[in-house]
Design a protein around this motif. Sequence first.
Motif, short mmCIF file in Angstrom:
data_model
loop_
_atom_site.label_atom_id
_atom_site.label_comp_id
_atom_site.label_asym_id
_atom_site.label_seq_id
_atom_site.Cartn_x
_atom_site.Cartn_y
_atom_site.Cartn_z
N ALA A 17 30.21 13.88 -21.57
CA ALA A 17 29.45 15.12 -21.59
C ALA A 17 30.40 16.32 -21.66
CB ALA A 17 28.56 15.21 -20.35
N ILE A 37 30.07 11.43 -17.52
CA ILE A 37 30.36 12.85 -17.30
C ILE A 37 31.52 13.28 -18.21
CG2 ILE A 37 31.15 14.55 -15.60
CD1 ILE A 37 29.59 12.84 -13.49
N ASP A 65 30.18 19.30 -24.32
CA ASP A 65 29.89 20.68 -23.96
C ASP A 65 30.27 20.95 -22.50
OD1 ASP A 65 28.89 23.18 -23.48
OD2 ASP A 65 26.91 22.80 -24.33
N ARG A 107 28.04 23.36 -20.32
CA ARG A 107 26.73 22.86 -19.87
C ARG A 107 26.90 21.95 -18.66
NH1 ARG A 107 22.70 22.77 -18.07
NH2 ARG A 107 20.58 22.45 -18.86
N VAL A 108 27.98 21.20 -18.63
CA VAL A 108 28.21 20.26 -17.52
C VAL A 108 28.31 21.02 -16.19
CG1 VAL A 108 29.79 18.54 -16.57
CG2 VAL A 108 29.36 18.60 -19.01
N ARG A 109 28.94 22.19 -16.23
CA ARG A 109 29.11 22.98 -15.00
C ARG A 109 27.78 23.36 -14.40
NH1 ARG A 109 33.31 25.48 -18.19
NH2 ARG A 109 35.25 24.59 -17.45
N PHE A 110 26.79 23.66 -15.25
CA PHE A 110 25.50 24.09 -14.73
C PHE A 110 24.71 22.94 -14.12
CE2 PHE A 110 26.65 27.36 -17.82
CZ PHE A 110 26.59 28.46 -16.99
N LEU A 111 25.25 21.72 -14.23
CA LEU A 111 24.63 20.60 -13.54
C LEU A 111 25.32 20.35 -12.20
CD1 LEU A 111 24.16 18.20 -16.58
CD2 LEU A 111 22.40 19.53 -15.42
N GLY A 112 26.35 21.12 -11.91
CA GLY A 112 27.00 21.03 -10.60
C GLY A 112 28.29 20.22 -10.57
N TYR A 113 28.68 19.66 -11.72
CA TYR A 113 29.91 18.87 -11.73
C TYR A 113 31.12 19.79 -11.90
CZ TYR A 113 26.50 15.22 -12.84
OH TYR A 113 25.42 14.37 -12.83
#
Lengths: 249, 368
Positions: free
Chosen positions: B223, B220, B227, B230-236
Amino acid sequence: MAYLETKGLEVSFDGFKAVDGLDFSVNQGELRCLIGANGAGKSTTLDIISGKTRQSAGSILLDGVDITDKHEHHRARAGIGRKFQVPSIFSELTVRENLQLAYSKQTSIRHNIFSWPGSAGRERIEEVVELTGLRDRLDTQASFLSHGETQWLEISMLIIQDSKIILMDEPTAGMTIGETQKTAAIFNSLKGHHTLVVVEHDMTFVREIAEIITVLHQGKLLAEGTVGEIEINPRVQEAYLGSGGISHA
Amino acid sequence: MMNSKSLRTLIGYTIFSAAVLLLPLLIDDAYTLNKFSRYLILGLATLGLSLAWGYTGILNLGHAAFFGLGAYCMAMYLKLQTVPVHTGTGGLPDFMVWNNVEQLPWFWEPFHWSYLAITAGIGIPVLLAVMLGWFVFRARIAGVFVAIITLAMLVIINLLLIDQQRYTGGFNGITDLAWLTIGGIEFDPYSKTFYYLSAGSLVVCLLGTGIFTHTKAGLILQAIRNDPDRVRFLGYDVSAYQILAFALSAGIAGLAGMLYAMVLEFASPTFVGVSLSLSMVIWCAVGGRGSLLAATLGAILVNAAQGSLSENFLETWQLILGGFFVLIVLFLPKGLISIGELIRWRRKRTDRVQVQVLSSTKRARGIS
Ligand SMILES: Nc1ncnc2c1ncn2[C@@H]1O[C@H](COP(=O)(O)OP(=O)(O)OP(=O)(O)O)[C@@H](O)[C@H]1O
Ligand SMILES: [Mg+2]
């Protein structure tokens, strides 16, 4: 009952209203297509729903819960997944790593410092690469993928992320006819299990997957209805005038 | 689960650890041993930097602040272990007497105990990193602004240390330190015991961070470097992971700083200096910031090269080092470690060309 609902959504960029009082709702398990000419505000609408852009007015309800003031990662955890118009993947990482990241059921630090990337979701990743044909590319760094493969990778990530509602921004852009058909088949199989909002210009693709179409025009909702209804709607035809008609927009 | 990249990393770590731990078998000279301890300690500090910068993309120009705080914590403890000339056993440290301080300041009190001092040496940098990270990363400050803020933090701490001469020894810092003694073991900075303490700390931290970067959390972090949006849109929660990396990096720097005060037997504001802080960034970049081992090696090699030069050549050396840095940034953005990668890639490409030539000749002859 509406699963996702926006009320009076509004956003302006330097005084220009890209989304202008939008009331929009999608039912659970539905696949909704969102169309409109260039600059109609489709991507901006998805930006507001996913939390990328902050609205200047209005509210968003997900499954009856107000998520208007939530951060992106909280919205993602609440069940919103997003594919971007310009494919957005982790270019420095391998395809496998991208997919492992997308398997994000556990987001907490406490869990993730004690687990390996490959320890959960392996079967799911296997299944999805089989479906999207990325199996041979698993160990390739994502920046080396072709444009089409990059689209597939992001779609794969969305399927693995397994969000309740998936927002797809132009998923078939740059795909061949064959690839577009495959995408249509995949989307049709996602229907029912997931709620989907798909922004698309390709009307052939829209006809294959859409139940109901929502048309945006200058940030406002212009029309809503079945494919047949939309295609003969005089207001829609008028709005598309000058951009070569609906099927070429 | 072991791909060729992880295997190569594992081999690299093993060889490095073995080499570092076996070195005293070859060296008997106390002075040389002390020098090597120093290089390893600077390598350890740089390892911490590469975790924040190389792995997570946090360009921290103030890494030496964490390092220096660790050093001062250890120096305060070791100072209190000495017998002051003027005040006798248990008396005030000499520099305080010269500055007309009459009573040991309250914040010096905990440094009577080794365990408290060691906890502070790691804990204070970590705490500072968490607090700064909380403001910076939650506000989504990124890139060059992080560099500016961390640099400002460094300068402020440096000025404070110089300004509060009564309590910190000012420009001179805290000098004439005792040797650390724990559990009956005395860590004479010129001994093998001390070398093993430094080498052991480095190896443990290298393996620890190495394992950490292979966890899901480590992925993570990479990642996030690539970017963060983009990581935020995976919930992290991106800021939480950034704070984690920043704090770990600071803790390692604090540990390295403590060892550094021990090996040099003093702590001074130069430990919290802009020059040292930027040097760490350069060592990291020279070795290869994307790899923990490469960054560590970068620091060790540059310092070893520098250490083998005569004093009057040092000015020129700074120039050479600067030029070297520019060359690497321009031509080897992943650092010296990527030379191997480059060669492997070239070889692979030649192989492929040969295969193609072979198959096309076959086809031409109608064999296939
Ligand atoms: N960050 C921004 N700053 C200023 N204007 C913007 C910004 N984002 C979008 N816009 C403008 O808002 C309008 C709507 O843009 P949006 O990207 O939502 O359109 P779209 O319907 O997705 O179009 P397309 O089919 O071309 O993707 C456009 O006129 C665009 O120029
Ligand atoms: Mg768009």
